[in-house]
Design a protein around this motif. Sequence first.
Motif, PDB file in Angstrom:
ATOM      1  N   ILE A  65       0.881  -1.182   0.000  1.00 20.71           N
ATOM      2  CA  ILE A  65       0.000   0.000   0.000  1.00 20.71           C
ATOM      3  C   ILE A  65       0.916   1.229   0.000  1.00 20.71           C
ATOM      4  O   ILE A  65       1.892   1.270   0.756  1.00 20.71           O
ATOM      5  CB  ILE A  65      -0.915   0.045   1.251  1.00 20.71           C
ATOM      6  CG1 ILE A  65      -1.784  -1.214   1.353  1.00 20.71           C
ATOM      7  CG2 ILE A  65      -1.811   1.279   1.209  1.00 20.71           C
ATOM      8  CD1 ILE A  65      -2.744  -1.209   2.555  1.00 20.71           C
ATOM      9  N   PRO A  66       0.616   2.230  -0.824  1.00 20.33           N
ATOM     10  CA  PRO A  66       1.455   3.435  -0.790  1.00 20.33           C
ATOM     11  C   PRO A  66       1.484   4.030   0.619  1.00 20.33           C
ATOM     12  O   PRO A  66       0.558   3.834   1.408  1.00 20.33           O
ATOM     13  CB  PRO A  66       0.749   4.385  -1.763  1.00 20.33           C
ATOM     14  CG  PRO A  66      -0.075   3.514  -2.638  1.00 20.33           C
ATOM     15  CD  PRO A  66      -0.470   2.326  -1.815  1.00 20.33           C
ATOM     16  N   GLN A 122       1.291   7.116   1.477  1.00 16.51           N
ATOM     17  CA  GLN A 122       0.370   8.231   1.648  1.00 16.51           C
ATOM     18  C   GLN A 122      -0.667   8.180   0.528  1.00 16.51           C
ATOM     19  O   GLN A 122      -0.448   7.520  -0.497  1.00 16.51           O
ATOM     20  CB  GLN A 122       1.120   9.578   1.634  1.00 16.51           C
ATOM     21  CG  GLN A 122       1.913   9.866   2.901  1.00 16.51           C
ATOM     22  CD  GLN A 122       1.064   9.921   4.173  1.00 16.51           C
ATOM     23  OE1 GLN A 122      -0.150  10.121   4.143  1.00 16.51           O
ATOM     24  NE2 GLN A 122       1.698   9.705   5.319  1.00 16.51           N
ATOM     25  N   HIS A 181      -6.910  -0.237  12.003  1.00 18.08           N
ATOM     26  CA  HIS A 181      -7.454  -1.362  12.784  1.00 18.08           C
ATOM     27  C   HIS A 181      -6.524  -2.569  12.809  1.00 18.08           C
ATOM     28  O   HIS A 181      -6.660  -3.417  13.678  1.00 18.08           O
ATOM     29  CB  HIS A 181      -8.854  -1.740  12.296  1.00 18.08           C
ATOM     30  CG  HIS A 181      -8.904  -2.430  10.960  1.00 18.08           C
ATOM     31  ND1 HIS A 181      -8.309  -1.908   9.827  1.00 18.08           N
ATOM     32  CD2 HIS A 181      -9.479  -3.593  10.585  1.00 18.08           C
ATOM     33  CE1 HIS A 181      -8.537  -2.733   8.812  1.00 18.08           C
ATOM     34  NE2 HIS A 181      -9.243  -3.763   9.260  1.00 18.08           N
ATOM     35  N   GLN A 182      -5.595  -2.641  11.869  1.00 17.13           N
ATOM     36  CA  GLN A 182      -4.660  -3.775  11.913  1.00 17.13           C
ATOM     37  C   GLN A 182      -3.322  -3.396  12.530  1.00 17.13           C
ATOM     38  O   GLN A 182      -2.313  -4.076  12.323  1.00 17.13           O
ATOM     39  CB  GLN A 182      -4.474  -4.356  10.520  1.00 17.13           C
ATOM     40  CG  GLN A 182      -5.662  -5.204  10.122  1.00 17.13           C
ATOM     41  CD  GLN A 182      -5.321  -6.215   9.049  1.00 17.13           C
ATOM     42  OE1 GLN A 182      -4.165  -6.382   8.644  1.00 17.13           O
ATOM     43  NE2 GLN A 182      -6.330  -6.888   8.554  1.00 17.13           N
ATOM     44  N   ARG A 204       3.968   9.874  10.535  1.00 16.42           N
ATOM     45  CA  ARG A 204       2.608   9.436  10.224  1.00 16.42           C
ATOM     46  C   ARG A 204       2.528   7.919  10.402  1.00 16.42           C
ATOM     47  O   ARG A 204       1.754   7.250   9.717  1.00 16.42           O
ATOM     48  CB  ARG A 204       2.257   9.831   8.789  1.00 16.42           C
ATOM     49  CG  ARG A 204       2.383  11.331   8.524  1.00 16.42           C
ATOM     50  CD  ARG A 204       1.180  12.114   9.017  1.00 16.42           C
ATOM     51  NE  ARG A 204       0.119  12.041   8.051  1.00 16.42           N
ATOM     52  CZ  ARG A 204      -0.188  12.992   7.150  1.00 16.42           C
ATOM     53  NH1 ARG A 204       0.478  14.098   7.130  1.00 16.42           N
ATOM     54  NH2 ARG A 204      -1.151  12.837   6.307  1.00 16.42           N
ATOM     55  N   GLN A 255      -5.280   9.620   8.890  1.00 16.11           N
ATOM     56  CA  GLN A 255      -5.994  10.638   8.116  1.00 16.11           C
ATOM     57  C   GLN A 255      -5.448  10.659   6.707  1.00 16.11           C
ATOM     58  O   GLN A 255      -4.227  10.584   6.507  1.00 16.11           O
ATOM     59  CB  GLN A 255      -5.811  12.013   8.754  1.00 16.11           C
ATOM     60  CG  GLN A 255      -4.351  12.406   8.842  1.00 16.11           C
ATOM     61  CD  GLN A 255      -4.161  13.769   9.471  1.00 16.11           C
ATOM     62  OE1 GLN A 255      -4.082  13.884  10.677  1.00 16.11           O
ATOM     63  NE2 GLN A 255      -4.078  14.770   8.627  1.00 16.11           N
ATOM     64  N   SER A 256      -6.347  10.738   5.749  1.00 22.28           N
ATOM     65  CA  SER A 256      -5.939  10.749   4.338  1.00 22.28           C
ATOM     66  C   SER A 256      -6.864  11.657   3.547  1.00 22.28           C
ATOM     67  O   SER A 256      -8.080  11.610   3.735  1.00 22.28           O
ATOM     68  CB  SER A 256      -6.026   9.338   3.739  1.00 22.28           C
ATOM     69  OG  SER A 256      -5.070   8.488   4.326  1.00 22.28           O
ATOM     70  N   ASP A 292      -4.978   5.081   0.439  1.00 25.03           N
ATOM     71  CA  ASP A 292      -3.836   4.351   1.019  1.00 25.03           C
ATOM     72  C   ASP A 292      -4.324   3.508   2.207  1.00 25.03           C
ATOM     73  O   ASP A 292      -3.595   3.342   3.179  1.00 25.03           O
ATOM     74  CB  ASP A 292      -2.718   5.318   1.447  1.00 25.03           C
ATOM     75  CG  ASP A 292      -3.159   6.322   2.507  1.00 25.03           C
ATOM     76  OD1 ASP A 292      -4.372   6.505   2.697  1.00 25.03           O
ATOM     77  OD2 ASP A 292      -2.284   6.925   3.157  1.00 25.03           O
ATOM     78  N   LEU A 306      -6.331   0.053   3.892  1.00 30.83           N
ATOM     79  CA  LEU A 306      -6.578  -1.383   3.797  1.00 30.83           C
ATOM     80  C   LEU A 306      -8.083  -1.677   3.698  1.00 30.83           C
ATOM     81  O   LEU A 306      -8.898  -0.935   4.252  1.00 30.83           O
ATOM     82  CB  LEU A 306      -6.035  -1.966   5.102  1.00 30.83           C
ATOM     83  CG  LEU A 306      -5.838  -3.435   5.281  1.00 30.83           C
ATOM     84  CD1 LEU A 306      -4.904  -3.992   4.223  1.00 30.83           C
ATOM     85  CD2 LEU A 306      -5.274  -3.676   6.684  1.00 30.83           C
ATOM     86  N   THR A 328     -11.092  -1.056   6.536  1.00 34.39           N
ATOM     87  CA  THR A 328     -10.720   0.005   7.479  1.00 34.39           C
ATOM     88  C   THR A 328     -11.964   0.727   8.009  1.00 34.39           C
ATOM     89  O   THR A 328     -12.790   1.207   7.223  1.00 34.39           O
ATOM     90  CB  THR A 328      -9.785   1.025   6.792  1.00 34.39           C
ATOM     91  OG1 THR A 328      -8.563   0.371   6.453  1.00 34.39           O
ATOM     92  CG2 THR A 328      -9.485   2.204   7.700  1.00 34.39           C
TER      93      THR A 328
HETATM   94  N1  SAM Z   1      -2.316   8.778   5.246  1.00 34.82           N
HETATM   95  C1  SAM Z   1      -2.446   8.130   6.538  1.00 34.82           C
HETATM   96  C2  SAM Z   1      -1.922   9.003   7.652  1.00 34.82           C
HETATM   97  O1  SAM Z   1      -1.035   9.801   7.390  1.00 34.82           O
HETATM   98  O2  SAM Z   1      -2.422   8.885   8.759  1.00 34.82           O
HETATM   99  C3  SAM Z   1      -1.775   6.769   6.557  1.00 34.82           C
HETATM  100  C4  SAM Z   1      -0.279   6.819   6.530  1.00 34.82           C
HETATM  101  S1  SAM Z   1       0.397   5.271   6.945  1.00 34.82           S
HETATM  102  C5  SAM Z   1       2.116   5.611   6.895  1.00 34.82           C
HETATM  103  C6  SAM Z   1       0.101   4.364   5.470  1.00 34.82           C
HETATM  104  C7  SAM Z   1       0.223   2.878   5.685  1.00 34.82           C
HETATM  105  O3  SAM Z   1      -0.766   2.459   6.598  1.00 34.82           O
HETATM  106  C8  SAM Z   1      -0.047   2.071   4.435  1.00 34.82           C
HETATM  107  O4  SAM Z   1       1.141   1.914   3.701  1.00 34.82           O
HETATM  108  C9  SAM Z   1      -0.572   0.747   4.983  1.00 34.82           C
HETATM  109  O5  SAM Z   1       0.441  -0.217   5.060  1.00 34.82           O
HETATM  110  C10 SAM Z   1      -1.034   1.092   6.404  1.00 34.82           C
HETATM  111  N2  SAM Z   1      -2.473   0.917   6.610  1.00 34.82           N
HETATM  112  C11 SAM Z   1      -3.477   1.370   5.831  1.00 34.82           C
HETATM  113  N3  SAM Z   1      -4.676   1.052   6.360  1.00 34.82           N
HETATM  114  C12 SAM Z   1      -4.409   0.394   7.529  1.00 34.82           C
HETATM  115  C13 SAM Z   1      -5.228  -0.185   8.533  1.00 34.82           C
HETATM  116  N4  SAM Z   1      -6.556  -0.142   8.455  1.00 34.82           N
HETATM  117  N5  SAM Z   1      -4.615  -0.795   9.581  1.00 34.82           N
HETATM  118  C14 SAM Z   1      -3.267  -0.836   9.664  1.00 34.82           C
HETATM  119  N6  SAM Z   1      -2.442  -0.318   8.736  1.00 34.82           N
HETATM  120  C15 SAM Z   1      -3.000   0.289   7.680  1.00 34.82           C
END
Ligand code: SAM
Length: 230
Positions: A21-22, A24, A63-64, A91, A101-102, A120, A122, A125
């Motif tokens: 997953i990217p 951001q 949540h994960q 972040r 937050q996205s 970005d 899962l 979520t």
């Molecule tokens: N844009 C958001 C922020 O800044 O709060 C997320 C940034 S975080 C560095 C991005 C990563 O969160 C993704 O690469 C993915 O691996 C992870 N991710 C996304 N959804 C998730 C979830 N529901 N539970 C745990 N990890 C998650």
Amino acid sequence: MPYSVSPVGYLRSCFKEKFAIPRQPQLAPAARGVLELVAPFDSGEAVDGLEQVSHVWLLFLFHQALEDQPRLKVRPPRLGGNRSLGVFATRATHRPNGIGQSVVRLERVEPGRLHLSGIDLLDGTPILDIKPYVPYADIVDAASNAIADAPPPAIPVEWSASALAQAREHALRLGEPVVELIEQCLAQDPRPAYQTPTPERRYGVLFWDVQVRWHYPEPGRIRVLEVVPS
Ligand code: SAM
């Protein structure tokens, strides 16, 4: 004093696992999903007017990645996982209250369903709130961040002829930009920074219901080998 929050909906996302997953939103415009609102927000009323907005903020639960013990320092993957920083300087997903937050693109609004891209998040979520992006307030011209000053550098993604044909077939079947999704996500090199890949080593991830497998003919170059049903 503890507070409790309840999701307003859950995201059905192209991303079925955390890997690839990217880091951001907006980095993979072809990453799409549908936010399914739950009662009482699933009536048309709660989204009335949202069709006038191009982007929304999603506040959500990682949540994960929820943990009982709060961390004060984290090791962001962006810095190669070997430098630690204060949790509030990052972040990182492991954080107090597990809130993310996205800003994502709002493609289409239906009663009870928001079609989104550039996500970005899962699959599954829990979404805690949705707010319209307000350019005059949310764009900060003078902003800087010396820790994360540019998107991750993109690396070239090549295809085997069979993998490209497979990806195109799945794109037609799913009605999703599967080729672009794979290229945009893999170009960010999802491999952990501490691993130097050998050409023999295979990597894989599930996007939608297809398993994508690739290898690195040499570090810094990706070749997609197959795109097959999971
Ligand atoms: N844009 C958001 C922020 O800044 O709060 C997320 C940034 S975080 C560095 C991005 C990563 O969160 C993704 O690469 C993915 O691996 C992870 N991710 C996304 N959804 C998730 C979830 N529901 N539970 C745990 N990890 C998650």
